[in-house]
Design a protein around this motif. Structure first.
Motif, PDB file in Angstrom:
ATOM      1  N   ILE A  14      41.859  59.803  38.770  1.00 38.36           N
ATOM      2  CA  ILE A  14      42.940  59.310  37.914  1.00 38.36           C
ATOM      3  C   ILE A  14      43.954  60.379  37.497  1.00 38.36           C
ATOM      4  O   ILE A  14      44.958  60.045  36.869  1.00 38.36           O
ATOM      5  N   LYS A  15      43.708  61.647  37.846  1.00 32.79           N
ATOM      6  CA  LYS A  15      44.671  62.685  37.426  1.00 32.79           C
ATOM      7  C   LYS A  15      46.033  62.420  38.042  1.00 32.79           C
ATOM      8  O   LYS A  15      46.151  61.867  39.128  1.00 32.79           O
TER       9      LYS A  15
ATOM     10  N   ALA B 197      32.103  61.678  35.342  1.00 38.96           N
ATOM     11  CA  ALA B 197      33.372  62.051  34.711  1.00 38.96           C
ATOM     12  C   ALA B 197      34.225  62.865  35.673  1.00 38.96           C
ATOM     13  O   ALA B 197      35.439  62.635  35.779  1.00 38.96           O
ATOM     14  N   TYR B 198      33.613  63.780  36.407  1.00 39.02           N
ATOM     15  CA  TYR B 198      34.353  64.602  37.360  1.00 39.02           C
ATOM     16  C   TYR B 198      34.995  63.726  38.438  1.00 39.02           C
ATOM     17  O   TYR B 198      36.169  63.883  38.756  1.00 39.02           O
TER      18      TYR B 198
END
Length: 102
Positions: free
Chosen positions: A100-101, A93-94
């Protein structure tokens, strides 16, 4: 169609959330549903309880029944496998969120 796809993605996030809290302390369904609602997840008992049972069946959670005010309540805590999966899910997830941020 879009709702179905989003639901599938969100179920994965909810499972990570469940493992996180079940590692911290034993959880029960109503509390977990309120916690998920607090974080913006729209989940019904008809979705949460089968999810908890599935995670238990997969060896990620261990269930213990406790008598609370004369009623049986099922508490779930993470297993060693659940903790390993949580560590790996956090890493993935990190990495994904960094990529994608906006």
């Amino acid at each position: 169609m879009q709702q179905k796809i989003m639901r599938k993605f969100l179920l994965g996030f909810m499972q990570i959330h469940i493992l996180h809290h079940a590692k911290e302390e034993p959880i029960y369904g109503t509390w977990m549903m309120e916690e998920l609602h607090h974080h913006g997840y729209d989940i019904s008992p008809g979705t949460l309880y089968p999810l908890l049972h599935s995670m238990e069946k997969s060896g990620l959670l261990l269930m213990e029944e406790r008598n609370v005010e004369g009623k049986i309540r099922k508490y779930y805590r993470s297993t060693p496998l659940g903790e390993e999966v949580l560590i790996e899910a956090r890493k993935k997830a990190y990495e994904l969120f960094k990529e994608i941020k906006e």
